[in-house]
Design a protein around this motif. Structure first.
Motif, PDB file in Angstrom:
ATOM      1  N   LEU A  31       0.911  -1.202   0.131  1.00 34.16           N
ATOM      2  CA  LEU A  31       0.226  -0.001   0.066  1.00 34.16           C
ATOM      3  C   LEU A  31       0.947   1.077   0.058  1.00 34.16           C
ATOM      4  CD1 LEU A  31      -3.014   0.872   0.432  1.00 34.16           C
ATOM      5  CD2 LEU A  31      -2.395   0.951   2.933  1.00 34.16           C
ATOM      6  N   LEU A  32       1.991   1.348   0.890  1.00 31.30           N
ATOM      7  CA  LEU A  32       2.716   2.436   1.101  1.00 31.30           C
ATOM      8  C   LEU A  32       3.632   2.491  -0.467  1.00 31.30           C
ATOM      9  CD1 LEU A  32       4.165   2.231   4.487  1.00 31.30           C
ATOM     10  CD2 LEU A  32       2.233   3.610   3.981  1.00 31.30           C
ATOM     11  N   HIS A  33       4.321   1.441  -0.886  1.00 28.80           N
ATOM     12  CA  HIS A  33       4.777   1.317  -2.056  1.00 28.80           C
ATOM     13  C   HIS A  33       3.879   2.221  -3.167  1.00 28.80           C
ATOM     14  CE1 HIS A  33       7.755   0.441  -5.232  1.00 28.80           C
ATOM     15  NE2 HIS A  33       6.721  -0.059  -5.807  1.00 28.80           N
ATOM     16  N   GLU A  34       2.626   1.498  -3.361  1.00 26.27           N
ATOM     17  CA  GLU A  34       1.761   2.238  -4.294  1.00 26.27           C
ATOM     18  C   GLU A  34       1.452   3.572  -4.220  1.00 26.27           C
ATOM     19  OE1 GLU A  34      -2.983   1.763  -5.662  1.00 26.27           O
ATOM     20  OE2 GLU A  34      -2.024  -0.027  -4.753  1.00 26.27           O
ATOM     21  N   PHE A  35       1.320   3.991  -3.126  1.00 26.34           N
ATOM     22  CA  PHE A  35       1.109   5.453  -2.823  1.00 26.34           C
ATOM     23  C   PHE A  35       2.316   6.341  -3.151  1.00 26.34           C
ATOM     24  CE2 PHE A  35      -3.256   4.418  -1.549  1.00 26.34           C
ATOM     25  CZ  PHE A  35      -3.866   5.471  -1.590  1.00 26.34           C
ATOM     26  N   HIS A  36       3.409   5.962  -2.787  1.00 27.80           N
ATOM     27  CA  HIS A  36       4.743   6.564  -3.023  1.00 27.80           C
ATOM     28  C   HIS A  36       5.351   6.568  -4.303  1.00 27.80           C
ATOM     29  CE1 HIS A  36       6.709   5.172   1.351  1.00 27.80           C
ATOM     30  NE2 HIS A  36       5.422   6.041   1.329  1.00 27.80           N
ATOM     31  N   GLN A  37       5.013   5.606  -5.301  1.00 20.63           N
ATOM     32  CA  GLN A  37       5.107   5.528  -6.670  1.00 20.63           C
ATOM     33  C   GLN A  37       4.497   6.006  -7.315  1.00 20.63           C
ATOM     34  OE1 GLN A  37       8.321   4.437  -7.576  1.00 20.63           O
ATOM     35  NE2 GLN A  37       8.436   4.271  -5.410  1.00 20.63           N
ATOM     36  N   HIS A  38       2.919   5.942  -7.084  1.00 21.30           N
ATOM     37  CA  HIS A  38       1.830   6.168  -8.262  1.00 21.30           C
ATOM     38  C   HIS A  38       0.967   7.523  -7.699  1.00 21.30           C
ATOM     39  CE1 HIS A  38       3.407   2.823 -10.238  1.00 21.30           C
ATOM     40  NE2 HIS A  38       3.152   2.136  -9.286  1.00 21.30           N
ATOM     41  N   ARG A  39       0.837   7.686  -6.435  1.00 20.95           N
ATOM     42  CA  ARG A  39      -0.230   8.635  -6.113  1.00 20.95           C
ATOM     43  C   ARG A  39       0.233   9.999  -5.572  1.00 20.95           C
ATOM     44  NH1 ARG A  39      -5.011   5.600  -4.170  1.00 20.95           N
ATOM     45  NH2 ARG A  39      -5.050   3.821  -5.526  1.00 20.95           N
ATOM     46  N   LEU A  40       1.212   9.911  -4.781  1.00 24.69           N
ATOM     47  CA  LEU A  40       1.604  11.194  -4.246  1.00 24.69           C
ATOM     48  C   LEU A  40       2.368  11.936  -5.211  1.00 24.69           C
ATOM     49  CD1 LEU A  40       3.023   9.590  -0.656  1.00 24.69           C
ATOM     50  CD2 LEU A  40       0.888  10.610  -1.162  1.00 24.69           C
ATOM     51  N   GLY A  41       1.981  13.142  -5.400  1.00 21.64           N
ATOM     52  CA  GLY A  41       2.413  13.901  -6.479  1.00 21.64           C
ATOM     53  C   GLY A  41       2.264  13.533  -7.796  1.00 21.64           C
ATOM     54  N   ALA A  42       1.399  12.754  -8.063  1.00 16.88           N
ATOM     55  CA  ALA A  42       1.090  12.303  -9.506  1.00 16.88           C
ATOM     56  C   ALA A  42       0.020  12.814 -10.177  1.00 16.88           C
ATOM     57  CB  ALA A  42       1.069  10.774  -9.495  1.00 16.88           C
ATOM     58  N   THR A  43      -0.074  12.647 -11.363  1.00 18.44           N
ATOM     59  CA  THR A  43      -1.513  13.015 -12.095  1.00 18.44           C
ATOM     60  C   THR A  43      -2.010  11.861 -12.543  1.00 18.44           C
ATOM     61  OG1 THR A  43      -0.137  15.015 -13.081  1.00 18.44           O
ATOM     62  CG2 THR A  43      -2.117  14.548 -14.057  1.00 18.44           C
ATOM     63  N   ILE A  44      -3.472  11.590 -12.146  1.00 13.16           N
ATOM     64  CA  ILE A  44      -4.046  10.459 -12.608  1.00 13.16           C
ATOM     65  C   ILE A  44      -5.589  10.998 -13.134  1.00 13.16           C
ATOM     66  CG2 ILE A  44      -5.168   8.234 -11.575  1.00 13.16           C
ATOM     67  CD1 ILE A  44      -3.046   8.464  -9.375  1.00 13.16           C
ATOM     68  N   GLU A  45      -5.559  10.543 -14.421  1.00 19.57           N
ATOM     69  CA  GLU A  45      -7.077  10.815 -14.891  1.00 19.57           C
ATOM     70  C   GLU A  45      -7.104  12.387 -14.795  1.00 19.57           C
ATOM     71  OE1 GLU A  45      -9.874   8.684 -13.109  1.00 19.57           O
ATOM     72  OE2 GLU A  45      -8.900   6.655 -13.819  1.00 19.57           O
ATOM     73  N   GLU A  46      -6.136  13.040 -15.148  1.00 22.72           N
ATOM     74  CA  GLU A  46      -5.879  14.816 -15.338  1.00 22.72           C
ATOM     75  C   GLU A  46      -6.127  15.376 -13.904  1.00 22.72           C
ATOM     76  OE1 GLU A  46      -6.601  16.307 -18.581  1.00 22.72           O
ATOM     77  OE2 GLU A  46      -6.378  14.257 -19.185  1.00 22.72           O
ATOM     78  N   ALA A  47      -6.301  14.660 -12.990  1.00 21.45           N
ATOM     79  CA  ALA A  47      -6.416  15.248 -11.575  1.00 21.45           C
ATOM     80  C   ALA A  47      -4.917  15.344 -10.911  1.00 21.45           C
ATOM     81  CB  ALA A  47      -7.205  14.669 -10.537  1.00 21.45           C
ATOM     82  N   GLU A  48      -4.545  16.279 -10.564  1.00 22.42           N
ATOM     83  CA  GLU A  48      -3.026  16.450 -10.020  1.00 22.42           C
ATOM     84  C   GLU A  48      -3.145  16.161  -8.533  1.00 22.42           C
ATOM     85  OE1 GLU A  48      -0.043  19.491 -10.772  1.00 22.42           O
ATOM     86  OE2 GLU A  48      -1.026  19.651 -12.857  1.00 22.42           O
ATOM     87  N   TYR A  49      -2.284  15.316  -8.079  1.00 26.97           N
ATOM     88  CA  TYR A  49      -2.172  15.296  -6.529  1.00 26.97           C
ATOM     89  C   TYR A  49      -0.912  15.903  -6.153  1.00 26.97           C
ATOM     90  CZ  TYR A  49      -5.275  11.074  -6.742  1.00 26.97           C
ATOM     91  OH  TYR A  49      -6.426  10.487  -7.224  1.00 26.97           O
ATOM     92  N   ALA A  50      -1.241  16.829  -4.931  1.00 26.64           N
ATOM     93  CA  ALA A  50      -0.250  17.687  -4.650  1.00 26.64           C
ATOM     94  C   ALA A  50       0.776  16.739  -3.852  1.00 26.64           C
ATOM     95  CB  ALA A  50      -0.720  18.682  -3.434  1.00 26.64           C
ATOM     96  N   GLU A  51       2.083  17.339  -4.024  1.00 25.81           N
ATOM     97  CA  GLU A  51       3.169  16.625  -3.485  1.00 25.81           C
ATOM     98  C   GLU A  51       2.903  16.552  -1.988  1.00 25.81           C
ATOM     99  OE1 GLU A  51       6.122  15.158  -4.201  1.00 25.81           O
ATOM    100  OE2 GLU A  51       5.617  15.714  -6.400  1.00 25.81           O
ATOM    101  N   ALA A  52       2.874  15.469  -1.448  1.00 29.66           N
ATOM    102  CA  ALA A  52       2.646  15.064  -0.146  1.00 29.66           C
ATOM    103  C   ALA A  52       3.759  14.908   0.756  1.00 29.66           C
ATOM    104  CB  ALA A  52       1.957  13.962   0.059  1.00 29.66           C
ATOM    105  N   ASP A  53       3.764  15.459   2.199  1.00 30.56           N
ATOM    106  CA  ASP A  53       5.112  14.886   3.031  1.00 30.56           C
ATOM    107  C   ASP A  53       4.806  13.576   3.225  1.00 30.56           C
ATOM    108  OD1 ASP A  53       6.037  14.507   5.587  1.00 30.56           O
ATOM    109  OD2 ASP A  53       5.727  16.233   6.237  1.00 30.56           O
ATOM    110  N   VAL A  54       5.851  12.891   2.586  1.00 27.02           N
ATOM    111  CA  VAL A  54       5.721  11.312   2.480  1.00 27.02           C
ATOM    112  C   VAL A  54       6.140  10.676   3.893  1.00 27.02           C
ATOM    113  CG1 VAL A  54       7.027   9.100   1.874  1.00 27.02           C
ATOM    114  CG2 VAL A  54       6.373  11.051   0.381  1.00 27.02           C
TER     115      VAL A  54
END
Length: 148
Positions: A31-54
């Motif tokens: 779960l952590l790996h998926e969020f670190h690699q693909h969600r935190l600070g990523a752009t998914i389906e045009e929605a930008e995810y802000a850089e997070a304090d990991v």
């Protein structure tokens, strides 16, 4: 990006990760790996995810899960008579769990800031009434765990 924006992004991502964990029983390292690699600070389906304090994100997710029993008891103690945590909508449950954990384990973050941030997270999922519920419940829990 400011620290507060990075933490706000971490809180929203933590609630999403806890929700995913609850729905799919994804092992925490994956779960952590998926969020670190693909969600935190990523752009998914045009929605930008802000850089997070990991590190903050990791603490919220791992801490909430590690102290689940304690967090659960604090929330249940403040629910209306006859209500259980299981009766709450799943996203609401994860918002309350993450917020309760942060109130309990992160005295470095002011109580008002924690409550305000999770009310903001609630607005991402719900209408005003539910955000008010988050505010009231976390305020009551905060007074218990932090005094005052």
């Amino acid at each position: 990006m400011t620290r507060s924006k990075a933490r706000a992004a971490a809180r929203l991502a933590a609630v999403q990760a806890l929700y995913q964990h609850a729905m799919e029983a994804t092992p925490v390292p994956a779960l952590l790996h998926e969020f670190h690699q693909h969600r935190l600070g990523a752009t998914i389906e045009e929605a930008e995810y802000a850089e997070a304090d990991v590190d903050f994100f990791n603490d919220l997710v791992c801490g909430t899960l590690a102290r689940g029993g304690e967090v659960h008891a604090l929330i249940v103690a403040k629910l209306a008579k006859g209500w259980t945590l299981e009766r709450l909508d799943k996203p609401m449950r994860e918002i309350l769990r993450a917020g309760t954990y942060e109130l309990l384990a992160r005295p470095d973050v002011p109580m008002g800031a924690v409550i305000s941030e999770y009310v903001d997270v609630a607005h991402a999922f719900y209408e005003k009434r539910e955000a008010g519920f988050v505010n009231g419940l976390l305020d009551a829990i905060g007074k218990d765990v932090r005094g005052g």
